[in-house]
Write a protein that holds these residues in place. Structure first.
Motif, PDB file in Angstrom:
ATOM      1  N   GLU A 134      13.182  12.527 -34.447  1.00 17.06           N
ATOM      2  CA  GLU A 134      13.846  13.754 -34.903  1.00 17.06           C
ATOM      3  C   GLU A 134      13.309  14.202 -36.257  1.00 17.06           C
ATOM      4  N   ALA A 135      12.961  13.245 -37.115  1.00 18.78           N
ATOM      5  CA  ALA A 135      12.431  13.589 -38.440  1.00 18.78           C
ATOM      6  C   ALA A 135      11.084  14.293 -38.319  1.00 18.78           C
ATOM      7  N   VAL A 136      10.215  13.799 -37.420  1.00 22.41           N
ATOM      8  CA  VAL A 136       8.920  14.443 -37.222  1.00 22.41           C
ATOM      9  C   VAL A 136       9.111  15.833 -36.621  1.00 22.41           C
ATOM     10  N   GLU A 137       9.979  15.935 -35.632  1.00 25.99           N
ATOM     11  CA  GLU A 137      10.211  17.230 -34.980  1.00 25.99           C
ATOM     12  C   GLU A 137      10.775  18.250 -35.975  1.00 25.99           C
ATOM     13  N   LYS A 138      11.663  17.785 -36.846  1.00 29.09           N
ATOM     14  CA  LYS A 138      12.233  18.697 -37.850  1.00 29.09           C
ATOM     15  C   LYS A 138      11.164  19.151 -38.833  1.00 29.09           C
ATOM     16  N   ALA A 139      10.298  18.221 -39.265  1.00 27.57           N
ATOM     17  CA  ALA A 139       9.252  18.571 -40.223  1.00 27.57           C
ATOM     18  C   ALA A 139       8.240  19.540 -39.618  1.00 27.57           C
ATOM     19  N   LEU A 140       7.944  19.378 -38.324  1.00 24.21           N
ATOM     20  CA  LEU A 140       6.953  20.235 -37.664  1.00 24.21           C
ATOM     21  C   LEU A 140       7.578  21.492 -37.062  1.00 24.21           C
ATOM     22  N   GLY A 141       8.885  21.499 -36.937  1.00 19.49           N
ATOM     23  CA  GLY A 141       9.570  22.681 -36.423  1.00 19.49           C
ATOM     24  C   GLY A 141       9.407  22.880 -34.935  1.00 19.49           C
ATOM     25  N   THR A 142       9.217  21.792 -34.190  1.00 17.75           N
ATOM     26  CA  THR A 142       9.028  21.916 -32.738  1.00 17.75           C
ATOM     27  C   THR A 142       9.386  20.611 -32.043  1.00 17.75           C
ATOM     28  N   ALA A 143       9.747  20.716 -30.794  1.00 19.81           N
ATOM     29  CA  ALA A 143      10.068  19.520 -30.001  1.00 19.81           C
ATOM     30  C   ALA A 143       8.773  18.832 -29.574  1.00 19.81           C
ATOM     31  N   LEU A 144       8.764  17.507 -29.628  1.00 14.08           N
ATOM     32  CA  LEU A 144       7.588  16.725 -29.251  1.00 14.08           C
ATOM     33  C   LEU A 144       7.738  16.061 -27.889  1.00 14.08           C
ATOM     34  N   PHE A 145       8.970  15.897 -27.437  1.00 19.24           N
ATOM     35  CA  PHE A 145       9.229  15.234 -26.158  1.00 19.24           C
ATOM     36  C   PHE A 145      10.236  16.041 -25.338  1.00 19.24           C
ATOM     37  N   VAL A 146      10.101  15.899 -24.030  1.00 21.23           N
ATOM     38  CA  VAL A 146      11.114  16.371 -23.084  1.00 21.23           C
ATOM     39  C   VAL A 146      11.622  15.146 -22.348  1.00 21.23           C
ATOM     40  N   ALA A 175       3.157  20.539 -27.853  1.00 18.21           N
ATOM     41  CA  ALA A 175       3.052  20.205 -29.279  1.00 18.21           C
ATOM     42  C   ALA A 175       2.878  18.701 -29.463  1.00 18.21           C
ATOM     43  N   GLY A 176       3.560  17.929 -28.643  1.00 20.16           N
ATOM     44  CA  GLY A 176       3.401  16.476 -28.697  1.00 20.16           C
ATOM     45  C   GLY A 176       2.004  16.047 -28.322  1.00 20.16           C
TER      46      GLY A 176
END
Length: 297
Positions: free
Chosen positions: A38-50, A61-62
Motif C-alpha cells: 500500500e505504501a508503494v501504491e500510495k507513493a506512485l499513485g496507482t494500483a500495482l496488483f489486482v 503499472a505493476g
C-alpha cells in the motif's frame, strides 16, 4: 518517494502470488506485506496488483515497476556478492533439483565438494516439481526441459536413460514377458497425469499403447518402492534402478533417453560460491555417465 525496502515486499508478492506465502518467505505477517504494498501504491499513485481467487496479479503499472525492481535487486545481489567474496570466498548456495536426481544420485556424491571447499554450505531442494530460479527459490536449478528465459545461463548437464523394471515376485505371477507386444497384458506404475510438472514425464505410451496403470504417484521414489513391492512394471532412471537388487531389468532393448539442464540467473553466474558448485555438478555427471545411461551404454 517510496522506501526502497518496500520493493522487497512487492517482488515477493509478485513471485508467490499470495500474501500469506509472501509473508512466510519474508518471515513477517501478511498485514506487514500488505502495508508495504500500500505504501508503494500510495507513493506512485496507482494500483500495482489486482486480487483474484487464485491470488494477486500485476496491473500494467505493476508490470512496469517489476523490471526496475528486479534490476535494483540484481544490483544489490552483485554488491553483496562482491563484498562477501572478498572477505569469505564461500558461503551458502541453494540447488533446486528434481526428486529422483537429487535424492538418488546427487546427495550421495556431494562429499567430494565439501572436502575441496570446507567453507561451503549447500541446500539441496529435491522435490517432485521444478524449483524456480526466477522466483528466487534457488540459485542453481536442474530441469527436465531447457529453460528459455533470457535472464538465465543454461547448459545441458547430462543425458540419462530410463528403462523398464519390476520385482521378481511380480514377474513370477504375471503373464510371460518376452517382447514389447506382451507389455499390454501387464500392470503398470506411473505418474499422476494431471499433476505432471513436465511433459518429459509422459513416457508410458512410448513403451505400451494402452498401459494398464494400477498405481500412480507424483514421486518417482514412491514408484520405485511400489515396483520393488511387486505392484507392477515401472519406468525408472537407470541411475536409480540398475543397481537395485530387488528390481529386474526388462526388455533391455526397450529404453528412452532424456536430458537434464542446469541453469542460474545471469548475474550470479560469475559468483565464486555458485561456480564451484556448478562446476562440481557438471564434473560428477560427466564422470558418472555409465551410471546415468545404464550398464549397457
Amino acid at each position: 518517494m517510496f522506501d526502497w525496502n518496500d520493493l522487497r515486499f512487492f517482488l515477493e508478492l509478485q513471485r508467490s502470488g499470495r500474501l500469506l506465502t509472501a509473508a512466510r518467505r519474508l518471515n513477517t505477517t501478511h498485514a506487514t506485506v500488505a502495508r508495504h504494498i500500500e505504501a508503494v501504491e500510495k507513493a506512485l499513485g496507482t494500483a500495482l496488483f489486482v486480487q483474484h481467487a487464485q491470488g494477486y496479479e500485476l496491473t500494467p503499472a505493476g508490470e512496469a515497476l517489476l523490471k526496475h525492481a528486479e534490476a535494483m535487486e540484481n544490483v544489490a545481489l552483485l554488491v553483496q556478492e562482491e563484498i562477501t567474496q572478498s572477505s569469505a570466498p564461500l558461503g551458502k548456495i541453494r540447488v533446486g533439483v528434481t526428486e529422483g536426481l537429487g535424492v538418488k544420485f546427487l546427495a550421495s556424491r556431494m562429499v567430494g565438494l565439501f572436502e575441496r571447499y570446507p567453507g561451503l554450505e549447500v541446500e539441496l531442494v529435491a522435490v517432485p516439481r521444478f524449483v524456480s530460479i526466477l522466483n528466487r527459490e534457488a540459485e542453481i536449478s536442474i530441469h527436465l526441459e531447457r529453460p528459455s528465459a533470457d535472464m538465465l545461463v543454461t547448459r545441458k548437464l547430462t543425458d540419462y536413460r530410463l528403462a523398464l523394471y519390476a520385482s521378481q515376485a511380480y514377474l513370477d505371477r504375471a503373464p510371460p514377458l518376452r517382447s514389447r507386444e506382451d507389455l499390454g497384458r501387464h500392470a503398470w506404475i506411473g505418474y499422476v497425469d494431471d499433476l505432471l510438472f513436465s511433459q518429459e514425464l509422459m513416457f508410458l505410451n512410448s513403451f505400451c499403447r494402452n498401459p494398464q496403470v494400477v498405481f500412480h504417484s507424483t514421486s518417482v521414489i514412491a514408484q520405485q518402492e511400489a515396483a520393488r513391492s511387486g505392484l507392477g512394471i515401472a519406468v525408472l532412471p537407470c541411475y536409480m534402478a540398475a543397481a537395485d537388487p530387488q528390481l529386474v531389468p526388462l526388455l533391455p532393448a526397450e529404453s528412452i533417453q532424456r536430458a537434464y539442464w542446469i541453469s542460474t540467473r545471469r548475474e550470479l553466474h560469475k559468483s565464486v560460491r555458485l561456480r564451484v558448485v556448478w562446476d562440481y555438478l557438471v564434473e560428477q555427471c560427466a564422470a558418472q555417465q555409465q551410471v546415468l545411461l545404464g550398464p549397457e551404454i
